[in-house]
Design an enzyme around this catalytic site. Structure first.
Site, PDB file in Angstrom:
ATOM      1  N   GLU A  20       0.835  -1.190   0.000  1.00 49.35           N
ATOM      2  CA  GLU A  20       0.000   0.000   0.000  1.00 49.35           C
ATOM      3  C   GLU A  20       0.874   1.245   0.000  1.00 49.35           C
ATOM      4  O   GLU A  20       1.691   1.451   0.904  1.00 49.35           O
ATOM      5  CB  GLU A  20      -0.916   0.016   1.235  1.00 49.35           C
ATOM      6  CG  GLU A  20      -1.842   1.201   1.245  1.00 49.35           C
ATOM      7  CD  GLU A  20      -2.776   1.218   2.447  1.00 49.35           C
ATOM      8  OE1 GLU A  20      -3.542   2.179   2.550  1.00 49.35           O
ATOM      9  OE2 GLU A  20      -2.719   0.290   3.271  1.00 49.35           O
ATOM     10  N   ASP A  49       9.450   5.413  -6.965  1.00 51.01           N
ATOM     11  CA  ASP A  49       8.058   5.729  -7.218  1.00 51.01           C
ATOM     12  C   ASP A  49       8.058   6.846  -8.235  1.00 51.01           C
ATOM     13  O   ASP A  49       8.951   7.695  -8.240  1.00 51.01           O
ATOM     14  CB  ASP A  49       7.343   6.155  -5.933  1.00 51.01           C
ATOM     15  CG  ASP A  49       5.832   6.100  -6.085  1.00 51.01           C
ATOM     16  OD1 ASP A  49       5.323   5.044  -6.499  1.00 51.01           O
ATOM     17  OD2 ASP A  49       5.164   7.100  -5.794  1.00 51.01           O
ATOM     18  N   SER A  50       7.101   6.828  -9.116  1.00 49.54           N
ATOM     19  CA  SER A  50       7.071   7.844 -10.167  1.00 49.54           C
ATOM     20  C   SER A  50       5.645   8.125 -10.579  1.00 49.54           C
ATOM     21  O   SER A  50       4.718   7.430 -10.177  1.00 49.54           O
ATOM     22  CB  SER A  50       7.882   7.385 -11.377  1.00 49.54           C
ATOM     23  OG  SER A  50       7.279   6.225 -11.933  1.00 49.54           O
TER      24      SER A  50
END
Length: 84
Positions: A20, A49-50
């Site tokens: 999550e 993360d992108s």
């Protein structure tokens, strides 16, 4: 980028769960993923993360890029992005 290491995904270890991503920044989401994997496997872990940040939309969709249209469908996300 790391030729002296074998880089593998956490699912290559037989783990079958989604992490999550409830951070408020790309950095926080990457950290959540890396910490979860490192603690689960007791091994060092890297993560990223992108997303897409559109200046004309005040940075949206940002960290919500993958679920921008609400259903996780890339085509729907792209259509909504172009519409907005």
């Amino acid at each position: 980028m790391l030729p002296e290491f074998e880089v593998v995904g956490y699912k290559d270890f037989g783990l079958d769960f989604e992490i999550e991503e409830n951070g408020t920044t790309f950095y926080e989401n990457a950290l959540i993923k890396a910490k979860t994997v490192a603690e689960t496997l007791n091994l060092p872990a890297l993560s990223d993360d992108s997303g897409i940040c559109v200046d004309a939309l005040n940075g949206e969709p940002g960290i919500y890029s993958a679920r921008y249209a609400g259903d996780g469908n890339d085509e729907h996300n792209n259509e909504l992005l172009l519409k907005n």
